[in-house]
Motif scaffolding. Structure first.
Motif, mmCIF file in Angstrom:
data_model
loop_
_atom_site.group_PDB
_atom_site.id
_atom_site.type_symbol
_atom_site.label_atom_id
_atom_site.label_comp_id
_atom_site.label_asym_id
_atom_site.label_seq_id
_atom_site.Cartn_x
_atom_site.Cartn_y
_atom_site.Cartn_z
ATOM 1 N N GLY A 18 0.817 -1.214 0.000
ATOM 2 C CA GLY A 18 0.000 0.000 0.000
ATOM 3 C C GLY A 18 0.847 1.260 0.000
ATOM 4 N N LEU A 19 1.928 1.269 0.779
ATOM 5 C CA LEU A 19 2.824 2.416 0.817
ATOM 6 C C LEU A 19 3.488 2.624 -0.532
ATOM 7 N N PHE A 20 3.902 1.521 -1.162
ATOM 8 C CA PHE A 20 4.547 1.617 -2.471
ATOM 9 C C PHE A 20 3.580 2.183 -3.511
ATOM 10 N N SER A 21 2.330 1.745 -3.481
ATOM 11 C CA SER A 21 1.343 2.241 -4.442
ATOM 12 C C SER A 21 1.075 3.731 -4.223
ATOM 13 N N HIS A 22 1.063 4.167 -2.948
ATOM 14 C CA HIS A 22 0.870 5.586 -2.665
ATOM 15 C C HIS A 22 2.050 6.408 -3.179
ATOM 16 N N LEU A 23 3.255 5.891 -3.033
ATOM 17 C CA LEU A 23 4.431 6.600 -3.534
ATOM 18 C C LEU A 23 4.402 6.699 -5.055
ATOM 19 N N ILE A 24 3.954 5.618 -5.705
ATOM 20 C CA ILE A 24 3.837 5.645 -7.163
ATOM 21 C C ILE A 24 2.825 6.700 -7.592
ATOM 22 N N GLU A 25 1.683 6.753 -6.899
ATOM 23 C CA GLU A 25 0.663 7.744 -7.245
ATOM 24 C C GLU A 25 1.169 9.159 -6.983
ATOM 25 N N LEU A 26 1.890 9.349 -5.853
ATOM 26 C CA LEU A 26 2.431 10.673 -5.550
ATOM 27 C C LEU A 26 3.402 11.116 -6.630
ATOM 28 N N ARG A 27 4.255 10.208 -7.079
ATOM 29 C CA ARG A 27 5.188 10.558 -8.147
ATOM 30 C C ARG A 27 4.442 10.933 -9.419
ATOM 31 N N SER A 28 3.375 10.194 -9.721
ATOM 32 C CA SER A 28 2.590 10.492 -10.913
ATOM 33 C C SER A 28 1.947 11.872 -10.815
ATOM 34 N N ARG A 29 1.398 12.197 -9.644
ATOM 35 C CA ARG A 29 0.767 13.506 -9.457
ATOM 36 C C ARG A 29 1.796 14.625 -9.563
ATOM 37 N N LEU A 30 2.958 14.426 -8.963
ATOM 38 C CA LEU A 30 4.009 15.433 -9.025
ATOM 39 C C LEU A 30 4.493 15.642 -10.458
ATOM 40 N N MET A 31 4.623 14.557 -11.200
ATOM 41 C CA MET A 31 5.080 14.674 -12.581
ATOM 42 C C MET A 31 4.071 15.448 -13.421
ATOM 43 N N ARG A 32 2.783 15.217 -13.195
ATOM 44 C CA ARG A 32 1.769 15.958 -13.946
ATOM 45 C C ARG A 32 1.843 17.445 -13.629
ATOM 46 N N LEU A 98 -2.977 22.347 -7.328
ATOM 47 C CA LEU A 98 -3.920 22.083 -6.236
ATOM 48 C C LEU A 98 -4.835 20.910 -6.571
ATOM 49 N N TYR A 99 -5.216 20.786 -7.841
ATOM 50 C CA TYR A 99 -6.049 19.652 -8.223
ATOM 51 C C TYR A 99 -5.314 18.331 -8.014
ATOM 52 N N GLN A 100 -4.035 18.290 -8.396
ATOM 53 C CA GLN A 100 -3.262 17.060 -8.203
ATOM 54 C C GLN A 100 -3.100 16.752 -6.712
ATOM 55 N N LEU A 101 -2.910 17.775 -5.912
ATOM 56 C CA LEU A 101 -2.835 17.576 -4.467
ATOM 57 C C LEU A 101 -4.152 17.043 -3.918
ATOM 58 N N TRP A 102 -5.247 17.628 -4.388
ATOM 59 C CA TRP A 102 -6.564 17.178 -3.934
ATOM 60 C C TRP A 102 -6.840 15.741 -4.374
ATOM 61 N N ALA A 103 -6.496 15.412 -5.602
ATOM 62 C CA ALA A 103 -6.729 14.060 -6.105
ATOM 63 C C ALA A 103 -5.935 13.026 -5.317
ATOM 64 N N PHE A 104 -4.780 13.436 -4.776
ATOM 65 C CA PHE A 104 -3.962 12.498 -4.009
ATOM 66 C C PHE A 104 -4.503 12.283 -2.596
ATOM 67 N N VAL A 105 -4.948 13.341 -1.942
ATOM 68 C CA VAL A 105 -5.352 13.218 -0.530
ATOM 69 C C VAL A 105 -6.839 12.930 -0.355
ATOM 70 N N SER A 106 -7.681 13.242 -1.342
ATOM 71 C CA SER A 106 -9.128 13.126 -1.151
ATOM 72 C C SER A 106 -9.603 11.697 -0.860
ATOM 73 N N PRO A 107 -8.993 10.635 -1.429
ATOM 74 C CA PRO A 107 -9.491 9.293 -1.089
ATOM 75 C C PRO A 107 -9.370 8.955 0.393
ATOM 76 N N GLY A 108 -8.486 9.598 1.117
ATOM 77 C CA GLY A 108 -8.324 9.302 2.534
ATOM 78 C C GLY A 108 -9.142 10.184 3.452
#
Length: 256
Positions: A18-32, A98-108
């Protein structure tokens, strides 16, 4: 004697996955977000000099006859407009960031947290832009009018382009943050630090604090200080109204 067989650590494995998947998603959001900034920057580079001319307009319009901006470093005429283009790209790309930040944290987030976070994010963005526009169109012209008026006789006012950019960006950032007063008030009320009645009782302290902050941030003229302090006091009242609308229903819903 053979060692006892160990059970697989399924919980630890699931946690690591789960931590690895979150890091992958965070990297994807940051890259966008980074790609968005880079694309906007590439579009702005050809007009970087024009952007700087627009940014310098409040000062140039109030310089004495024959005075002008200067570059005291060899690379300043090239580097300074590029710095401005980067700042502008960051400014323009902020909704996507801000949208990428929201998309990352909103599921939690819980449902009531999402209900509060959406308007707060939108309000924070609009208020920051409003603060920057307020500084550019109203405060900076008044400040430069004062500074040129108090220039000692025999002293020619010639401002370095890099120092001017740094000063204006600092003013934009300061006014943008100061205009976030309603968002800060709502957040403090939402996490239980203060309630609506305490905010009302602390109105006089908020007014004193607004004038104190304005005195430190703005250039040394009374007009600029008032032009920041008065909107901050008004925005504090807006924050009180927002607390009534957004925070109180959530509190009542949580009550038994």
């Amino acid at each position: 004697m053979a060692a006892p067989e160990q059970e697989p650590h399924t919980e630890d494995g699931a946690l690591e996955e789960g931590l690895f998947s979150h890091l992958i998603e965070l990297r994807s959001r940051l890259m966008r977000a980074i790609v968005t900034i880079a694309l906007v920057l590439l579009a702005l580079i050809p007009i970087a000099n024009r952007l700087y001319a627009e940014l310098a307009a409040p000062l140039v319009a109030r310089l004495p006859q024959g005075a002008h901006l200067i570059a005291t470093e060899v690379a300043s005429p090239f580097v300074t407009p590029l710095k401005l283009a980067f700042y502008a790209a960051l400014f323009i790309s902020m909704p996507m960031i801000l949208y990428q930040l929201w998309a990352f944290v909103s599921p939690g987030l819980y449902k009531h947290e999402k209900r509060l976070a959406r308007p707060l994010l939108a309000a924070a963005l609009v208020l920051f832009y409003t603060g920057c526009a307020f500084a550019y169109f109203l405060v900076l012209p008044a400040a430069f009018r004062f500074l040129t008026a108090v220039t000692p006789e025999g002293v020619e006012m010639m401002t370095d382009i890099t120092h001017y950019l740094d000063f204006v960006m600092l003013m934009f950032f300061a006014f943008g943050l100061c205009f976030e007063v309603p968002v800060a008030v709502v957040i403090l009320a939402a996490i239980g630090v203060v309630n609506l009645q305490q905010l009302r009782d602390g109105r006089r302290y908020a007014i004193v604090g607004a004038f104190t902050i304005a005195a430190f941030i703005t250039p040394p003229d009374i007009t600029s200080m008032i032009m920041l302090a008065v909107p901050m006091c008004f925005l504090y009242e807006v924050g009180l109204l927002a607390v009534r609308w957004l925070v109180k229903p959530a509190t009542e819903a949580a009550a038994p």
